[in-house]
Motif scaffolding. Structure first.
Motif, PDB file in Angstrom:
ATOM      1  N   HIS A 173       0.858  -1.189   0.000  1.00 34.59           N
ATOM      2  CA  HIS A 173       0.000   0.000   0.000  1.00 34.59           C
ATOM      3  C   HIS A 173       0.897   1.243   0.000  1.00 34.59           C
ATOM      4  O   HIS A 173       2.121   1.129   0.118  1.00 34.59           O
ATOM      5  N   SER A 175       0.733   3.511   2.261  1.00 32.77           N
ATOM      6  CA  SER A 175       0.826   4.015   3.637  1.00 32.77           C
ATOM      7  C   SER A 175       2.261   4.182   4.173  1.00 32.77           C
ATOM      8  O   SER A 175       2.484   5.080   4.992  1.00 32.77           O
ATOM      9  N   ARG A 199       0.199  -6.668  -4.722  1.00 34.11           N
ATOM     10  CA  ARG A 199      -0.351  -7.758  -3.912  1.00 34.11           C
ATOM     11  C   ARG A 199      -0.576  -8.974  -4.808  1.00 34.11           C
ATOM     12  O   ARG A 199      -0.979  -8.807  -5.966  1.00 34.11           O
ATOM     13  N   GLN A 212      -2.467   3.319  -5.881  1.00 40.21           N
ATOM     14  CA  GLN A 212      -3.194   3.957  -4.784  1.00 40.21           C
ATOM     15  C   GLN A 212      -2.754   5.410  -4.685  1.00 40.21           C
ATOM     16  O   GLN A 212      -1.710   5.793  -5.200  1.00 40.21           O
ATOM     17  N   GLU A 214      -2.346   7.893  -1.356  1.00 38.51           N
ATOM     18  CA  GLU A 214      -2.452   8.065   0.085  1.00 38.51           C
ATOM     19  C   GLU A 214      -2.678   9.547   0.366  1.00 38.51           C
ATOM     20  O   GLU A 214      -2.172  10.401  -0.364  1.00 38.51           O
ATOM     21  N   GLY A 286     -10.145   3.527   2.082  1.00 38.14           N
ATOM     22  CA  GLY A 286     -10.066   3.306   3.521  1.00 38.14           C
ATOM     23  C   GLY A 286      -9.496   4.561   4.156  1.00 38.14           C
ATOM     24  O   GLY A 286      -8.709   5.284   3.531  1.00 38.14           O
ATOM     25  N   PHE A 310      -5.923   8.634   4.470  1.00 39.08           N
ATOM     26  CA  PHE A 310      -6.801   7.794   3.651  1.00 39.08           C
ATOM     27  C   PHE A 310      -5.975   7.153   2.553  1.00 39.08           C
ATOM     28  O   PHE A 310      -4.893   7.645   2.195  1.00 39.08           O
ATOM     29  N   GLY A 311      -6.475   6.039   2.060  1.00 37.12           N
ATOM     30  CA  GLY A 311      -5.831   5.367   0.935  1.00 37.12           C
ATOM     31  C   GLY A 311      -6.898   4.984  -0.068  1.00 37.12           C
ATOM     32  O   GLY A 311      -7.881   4.329   0.272  1.00 37.12           O
TER      33      GLY A 311
HETATM   34  N1  PHE Z   1      -3.542   1.290   3.394  1.00 35.18           N
HETATM   35  C1  PHE Z   1      -4.929   0.901   3.390  1.00 35.18           C
HETATM   36  C2  PHE Z   1      -5.155  -0.142   2.296  1.00 35.18           C
HETATM   37  O1  PHE Z   1      -4.322  -0.310   1.444  1.00 35.18           O
HETATM   38  C3  PHE Z   1      -5.836   2.076   3.117  1.00 35.18           C
HETATM   39  C4  PHE Z   1      -5.771   3.104   4.220  1.00 35.18           C
HETATM   40  C5  PHE Z   1      -4.864   4.146   4.154  1.00 35.18           C
HETATM   41  C6  PHE Z   1      -6.658   3.048   5.287  1.00 35.18           C
HETATM   42  C7  PHE Z   1      -4.834   5.120   5.130  1.00 35.18           C
HETATM   43  C8  PHE Z   1      -6.618   3.985   6.272  1.00 35.18           C
HETATM   44  C9  PHE Z   1      -5.727   5.033   6.196  1.00 35.18           C
HETATM   45  O2  PHE Z   1      -6.173  -0.804   2.255  1.00 35.18           O
END
Ligand code: PHE
Length: 357
Positions: A173, A175, A199, A212, A214, A286, A310-311
């Motif tokens: 991700h 993140s 993934r 994604q 972020e 998310g 958020f992502g």
């Molecule tokens: N990293 C999470 C995912 O890949 C998404 C997410 C990012 C959720 C930041 C909350 C905060 O599913």
């Protein structure tokens, strides 16, 4: 002399081209031309005769010469007109299309997303795609035994024989860029981090590599309300639909507390997807308030600062906005698909110019 004049003047005016004209010139006023020969006869004339015939012959010669050059100019004009007729060009016709390749929907949407968040004061941050397990997991409050590691179907790299350090991973991700941004700039922060993630998963809505973006905002007074406003504002601008409706659904991520997944209202009536109406909901991201342990891992004091994160799936929102049914086709490099779903290379999205035209 009148006979000569009639003969040559009418021959000249009927000459078809420059070559015919040159022949006539030689015949009439060339060295051995009829008019020149007549002039030679002047010597045999009486002075009285010569006084009459001399000027008349000269006048005839002049007349023929100027008829020749007038006709020559007329022929040249006609030739030019003829050429211009064939070279005629309608400058009001639309330009001929020349393909210089197309912009991939993922690139287009990344640009659109960046333009919208930039307008809200978010800078762009980036991180590596091959990431240490600390940035990808531990720093995000996902310890070694945590089921999220298995859930994410992580790709691991190889370590040399006897090297017992934990392997690097292909980031699962975006993140980890949260942590890298906190380390790099400290609080306050307002960044988005678009990029590729990996993934081990493959079906109509999952590919082993996808994209994604972020989002991370940290300050002394950030709340869930700010998160909600930013995401709603984003969706309105991005989907270009006034009635966009979002649903925040309680969820769980190790790196946010509280956590919420966000769905967008849509309808599938008649097999086509419409946003902002209907009774269906599609998950697009998310999110949540950054977990205090994550702030600590990034070197930020959780007693003083909070933030939201958020992502969001870039490919997912590209499919939604542009009605693209199969995610796998994004990465097939099929030219026919790219020409159909791609964007004109010179039509870059911008807030002032319109995001998608
Ligand atoms: N990293 C999470 C995912 O890949 C998404 C997410 C990012 C959720 C930041 C909350 C905060 O599913």
């Amino acid at each position: 002399m009148d006979d000569l004049r009639d003969k040559y003047i009418s021959a000249i005016s009927g000459a078809a081209d420059e070559a015919a004209l040159e022949d006539l010139r030689v015949q009439a006023v060339g060295k051995k031309g009829e008019v020149s020969l007549k002039m030679r006869e002047l010597g045999k004339m009486t002075p009285e005769e010569r006084q009459v015939a001399g000027p008349a012959l000269n006048a005839l010669k002049d007349e023929i010469n100027s008829a020749l050059s007038a006709k020559k100019a007329a022929l040249a004009d006609a030739a030019l007109n003829e050429r211009l007729k064939t070279e005629w060009l309608d400058v009001s016709l639309p330009a001929r299309e020349r393909r210089v390749g197309t912009i991939h929907p993922v690139s287009q949407v990344s640009e659109e997303v960046t333009a919208i968040f930039a307008d809200m004061g978010f800078a762009v941050a980036e991180g590596p795609q091959i990431e240490s397990d600390w940035y990808n997991f531990d720093a995000l409050n996902i310890p070694g035994h945590h089921p999220a590691r298995a859930e994410m179907d992580t790709f691991y790299t190889h370590r040399a024989e006897g090297d017992n350090r934990p392997p690097h991973v292909l980031r699962t991700h975006t993140s980890p860029v949260q942590i890298r941004s906190m380390e790099a700039q400290g609080a306050p922060i307002r960044v988005i981090c678009p990029g590729r993630v990996y993934r081990a998963d493959y079906d109509q809505t999952h590919t082993p590599m996808f994209h994604q973006v972020e989002g991370l905002a940290i300050d002394t007074d950030i709340s869930m309300a700010n998160l909600k406003w930013v995401l709603e504002e984003f969706c309105r601008a991005f989907f270009e639909v006034d009635g966009v409706e979002l649903r925040f659904r309680a969820s769980h991520f190790p790196f946010t507390e509280p956590s919420a997944e966000v769905d967008i209202r849509c309808s599938w009536e008649g097999g086509t997807l419409k946003l902002g109406e209907g009774d269906d909901w599609l998950e697009i991201l998310g999110s949540g308030m950054v977990h205090p342990k994550v702030l600590e891992a990034g070197g930020i004091d959780p007693a003083k600062y909070q933030g939201f994160a958020f992502g969001m799936g870039i490919d997912r929102i590209a499919m939604l906005k542009y009605g693209i049914p199969d995610l796998r086709a994004f990465f097939d490099s099929d030219l026919r698909w790219l020409r159909h779903y791609g964007f004109a290379a010179l039509d870059q999205p911008s807030l002032q110019g319109g995001l998608s035209r």
